[in-house]
Design a protein around this motif. Structure first.
Motif, mmCIF file in Angstrom:
data_model
loop_
_atom_site.group_PDB
_atom_site.id
_atom_site.type_symbol
_atom_site.label_atom_id
_atom_site.label_comp_id
_atom_site.label_asym_id
_atom_site.label_seq_id
_atom_site.Cartn_x
_atom_site.Cartn_y
_atom_site.Cartn_z
ATOM 1 N N PHE A 1 4.431 -24.626 43.820
ATOM 2 C CA PHE A 1 3.343 -24.002 43.075
ATOM 3 C C PHE A 1 3.681 -23.785 41.600
ATOM 4 O O PHE A 1 2.911 -23.170 40.871
ATOM 5 C CB PHE A 1 2.971 -22.658 43.705
ATOM 6 N N SER B 1 2.192 -27.897 37.990
ATOM 7 C CA SER B 1 1.358 -27.105 38.891
ATOM 8 C C SER B 1 0.545 -28.034 39.793
ATOM 9 O O SER B 1 0.018 -29.057 39.330
ATOM 10 C CB SER B 1 0.412 -26.208 38.083
ATOM 11 N N TRP C 1 -2.307 -27.277 41.245
ATOM 12 C CA TRP C 1 -3.723 -26.914 41.304
ATOM 13 C C TRP C 1 -4.647 -27.982 40.759
ATOM 14 O O TRP C 1 -5.718 -28.232 41.357
ATOM 15 C CB TRP C 1 -3.956 -25.579 40.599
#
Length: 286
Positions: A70, A77, A79
């Motif tokens: 994460f 990252s 995401w």
């Protein structure tokens, strides 16, 4: 007495065949779940403990691999890649259902001439190896300025999933009573109303099963995402391959990343498991 109790509707014990089938089912379930459980356990080990041979079950547990995945301890990252995969999978699944529903309706409730030939033509498009169409699709995306564009994957995944979606939904919609559709048409309902308010609610389990399968295929696709994307439109499977470097395979980090990336598919499967079972069994018994 046992025969009388059974004939009277009393409790009936399963025979040795039923017990054997139950044990086989449990063993099959354990065989399929064991690799996932082992991957989950390895993800909580350090790299040194994960690389031991044979692996150690009593090694100390740590969240270091998840922190690195994460980006909490530095690194990229995940995401953006997860958002890209979600966008491509959800958008392509919605488009596939919007296109497959009227096509399946035309092939089942209101069948066209030689509809079986049409179905086999749809299915024949899945017989071409994906790698055979990789170069033409790459050249088209390059000339159209669609490289590293998430919407190019949306269109591509829609085209890839549409044949199997039409094939599945045709068998589901064939179970819809024609009398209900005719009654709605007599009341003045047009085709969009018939599809949205009459056919779709009745065939909801089949639509849910089709949507889940299309979502899984889109989420897990790697070949085209690897070639057609770069940094901006990178998907989760492509991001996962970044843990395989020239320095070696970081097993604990790969297991942690694989588990996290698999969670959306597992969650969708558990959430729609009743609809999936109903949909896959729809039309199996006449």
């Amino acid at each position: 007495m046992s025969g009388i109790a059974t004939a009277a509707g009393g409790p009936r014990r399963p025979g040795w065949k039923g017990t054997g089938l139950g044990l086989v089912a449990w063993l099959a379930g354990i065989v399929f779940v064991l690799p996932i459980a082992w991957m989950a356990l390895t993800s909580f080990h350090s790299e040194a403990d994960a690389a031991t041979n044979p692996p150690s079950l009593t090694a100390s547990l740590t969240f270091a691999s998840y922190r690195e995945f994460f980006g909490l301890d530095g690194g990229a990252s995940p995401w953006p890649a997860l958002i890209n995969s979600t966008t491509a999978s959800v958008a392509s699944t919605v488009l596939t259902l919007l296109l497959a529903l009227p096509a399946a309706y035309a092939l089942s409730v209101r069948p066209v001439k030689k509809w079986t030939d049409v179905l086999f033509f749809f299915l024949s498009t899945k017989m071409l190896p994906a790698v055979a169409g990789l170069l033409p699709i790459y050249l088209f995306a390059k000339n159209a300025g669609l490289l590293d564009n998430i919407w190019a994957l949306v269109v591509l995944y829609t085209a890839m999933n549409l044949p199997i979606a039409v094939w599945m939904m045709q068998s589901f919609l064939s179970e819809v009573p024609v009398a209900i559709i005719e009654a709605a048409q007599i009341d003045g309902a047009r085709l969009p109303t018939v599809l949205g308010r009459v056919v779709a609610p009745i065939a909801l389990p089949g639509i849910a099963a089709t949507a889940l399968i299309c979502f899984i295929f889109s989420w897990n696709e790697l070949l085209f995402a690897r070639v057609l994307t770069g940094v901006v439109a990178e998907t989760a499977p492509v991001f996962l391959t970044g843990f395989i470097t020239s320095q070696g395979l970081f097993l604990a980090k790969v297991c942690a990343a694989s588990l996290v990336i698999s969670l959306p598919v597992l969650a969708a499967g558990f959430a729609a498991q009743d609809k999936l079972v109903q949909g896959l069994s729809l039309g199996a018994v006449k």
